[in-house]
Design a protein around this motif. Structure first.
Motif, PDB file in Angstrom:
ATOM      1  N   UNK A  48      10.353  -4.603  -5.280  1.00 17.98           N
ATOM      2  CA  UNK A  48      10.005  -5.014  -3.929  1.00 17.98           C
ATOM      3  C   UNK A  48       8.800  -4.292  -3.370  1.00 17.98           C
ATOM      4  N   UNK A  49       7.882  -3.839  -4.230  1.00 21.12           N
ATOM      5  CA  UNK A  49       6.718  -3.077  -3.780  1.00 21.12           C
ATOM      6  C   UNK A  49       5.393  -3.768  -4.154  1.00 21.12           C
ATOM      7  N   UNK A  50       5.437  -5.020  -4.530  1.00 22.97           N
ATOM      8  CA  UNK A  50       4.221  -5.739  -4.933  1.00 22.97           C
ATOM      9  C   UNK A  50       3.476  -6.221  -3.693  1.00 22.97           C
ATOM     10  N   UNK A  51       2.739  -5.322  -3.074  1.00 23.48           N
ATOM     11  CA  UNK A  51       2.006  -5.613  -1.844  1.00 23.48           C
ATOM     12  C   UNK A  51       0.527  -5.292  -2.068  1.00 23.48           C
ATOM     13  N   UNK A  52      -0.344  -6.348  -2.078  1.00 21.58           N
ATOM     14  CA  UNK A  52      -1.759  -6.172  -2.393  1.00 21.58           C
ATOM     15  C   UNK A  52      -2.662  -6.543  -1.223  1.00 21.58           C
ATOM     16  N   UNK A  53      -2.087  -6.701  -0.043  1.00 22.00           N
ATOM     17  CA  UNK A  53      -2.866  -7.011   1.154  1.00 22.00           C
ATOM     18  C   UNK A  53      -3.162  -5.708   1.896  1.00 22.00           C
ATOM     19  N   UNK A  54      -4.440  -5.324   2.033  1.00 23.70           N
ATOM     20  CA  UNK A  54      -4.759  -4.039   2.669  1.00 23.70           C
ATOM     21  C   UNK A  54      -4.370  -3.979   4.139  1.00 23.70           C
TER      22      UNK A  54
END
Length: 402
Positions: free
Chosen positions: A358-364
């Motif tokens: 649940x850590x796939x976050x690629x939006x700055x």
């Protein structure tokens, strides 16, 4: 030459060789020519010569007399007869000049101790499947091996082996090695340069100086030139006109200024040597298929020049996963184009692991943002501890489920 005189020369040689009890030393070209001339007469005295032995007549001649001396001891009567023939048949001028041209006289009498200490020089093989058979006979090949040249790689290429055997080290090789030293090439790179580009040894020195001077006129530093030649040895084989055309092509196609064009050429000098077709194709792929803007393509190429010659299938595969699966926009990919150098499977496994956690976050703009460089550039241990906040064992177990 009349048959009688030819037979007299042959008889005189036989007498000298048999009575003196010596083996023929290495014979130079003049001596070998004389042996070849008298050989037809000797051949008639040797019965049952196999057809395979007639290929190298001068070797048959030498072996014939060596065998004769080694296997047969002359009795006193035969010696007297041969001595009589020696006194009747004088040596002519050609044999006298033969003695004068050899370093060790072929008909000079030596002692038994000197004969025992003679070390025969192995003959140069007329035909060989490998350059290693000629190394002991060629000063050029010997010194090239000492420089670190890989002869095994060179002999796989057509005509290179015969070219190297014709070169003289002092006249052909040494001046070009000194040229490389003067432009700043490291000693450890000399062998690799010749291994990759042996044809450099046949280039005219004036042309080599002209090409280096051209690069310096385009404001490439001495360090740039030395590095470019070491990385792309074929660079020095291209004319000044071709080098100028290549630099102009990249400057025009990418819309770069002179400084950025020099930076790309210095980092990847093989761009000036290879075919332009893959470059043109990749530029179209980036613009049409991947949808990057002109300024984004410039940004990507300046950071990773190798993308111009990268495999088209790999480019599209990585971009498709980044943009369509991971939802990374174009401008973020352009900020970290090194992602195109990574292995696709490595990137895919890490993304799926982050998605599982649940850590796939690629939006700055969002919390817990993970940049592409942290995703693919760090080793597994650092990735697990700093990015995924998990143990390496957990990551290994997850990989087994894929």
């Amino acid at each position: 030459m009349p048959q009688g005189i030819l037979q007299k020369q042959m008889a005189s040689c036989c007498v000298q060789l048999c009575v003196k009890h010596i083996l023929l030393p290495p014979i130079k070209t003049v001596a070998m020519a004389t042996c070849t001339q008298i050989h037809p007469c000797c051949r008639s005295t040797r019965p049952n010569i196999p057809a395979t032995q007639t290929k190298y007549p001068h070797r048959q001649h030498i072996r014939f007399y060596s065998d004769l001396i080694g296997k047969h001891q002359l009795n006193k009567e035969t010696t007297n007869q041969l001595q009589h023939i020696k006194n009747v048949v004088p040596l002519n001028e050609s044999l006298t000049s033969l003695e004068a041209t050899t370093e060790l006289y072929a008909l000079e009498e030596i002692s038994d101790e000197e004969a025992i200490n003679l070390t025969p020089i192995p003959p140069i093989p007329p035909v060989a499947s490998s350059l290693r058979d000629y190394v002991d006979h060629s000063d050029t090949l010997t010194k090239l091996v000492q420089l670190g040249v890989n002869l095994w790689k060179l002999e796989q290429r057509p005509y290179v082996g015969s070219m190297l055997l014709r070169l003289d080290f002092d006249a052909d090789v040494a001046p070009r090695l000194l040229f490389l030293k003067r432009i700043g090439v490291n000693d450890s790179c000399l062998g690799d340069i010749i291994t990759q580009n042996p044809f450099f040894l046949t280039e005219d020195l004036q042309n080599l100086h002209a090409r280096v001077n051209y690069l310096k006129s385009k404001k490439f530093t001495n360090e740039n030139v030395a590095s470019m030649v070491s990385k792309a040895p074929y660079l020095l084989n291209f004319s000044v006109k071709r080098l100028d055309n290549r630099l102009g092509f990249y400057q025009k196609q990418l819309g770069l200024n002179s400084a950025n064009t020099r930076a790309i050429a210095a980092r990847l000098p093989r761009l000036l040597c290879g075919s332009l077709e893959p470059v043109k194709e990749n530029l179209k792929v980036c613009e049409i298929e991947l949808g990057f803007k002109t300024n984004e393509i410039q940004q990507i190429v300046l950071a990773v020049p190798k993308i111009l010659t990268a495999n088209k299938r790999k480019l599209t595969e990585i971009f498709d996963f980044l943009h369509n699966t991971m939802k990374v926009p174009h401008h973020l990919i352009a900020k970290f184009p090194q992602v195109f150098n990574t292995k696709f499977l490595r990137m895919k496994e890490r993304h799926l692991f982050l998605q599982y956690l649940g850590r796939a976050q690629y939006d700055p703009t969002q919390a817990r943002y993970i940049s592409l460089d942290r995703l693919v550039a760090s080793p597994d241990e650092s990735f697990c501890a700093d990015v995924a906040l998990a143990t390496h064992e957990d990551f290994l177990l997850f990989q087994k489920t894929l």
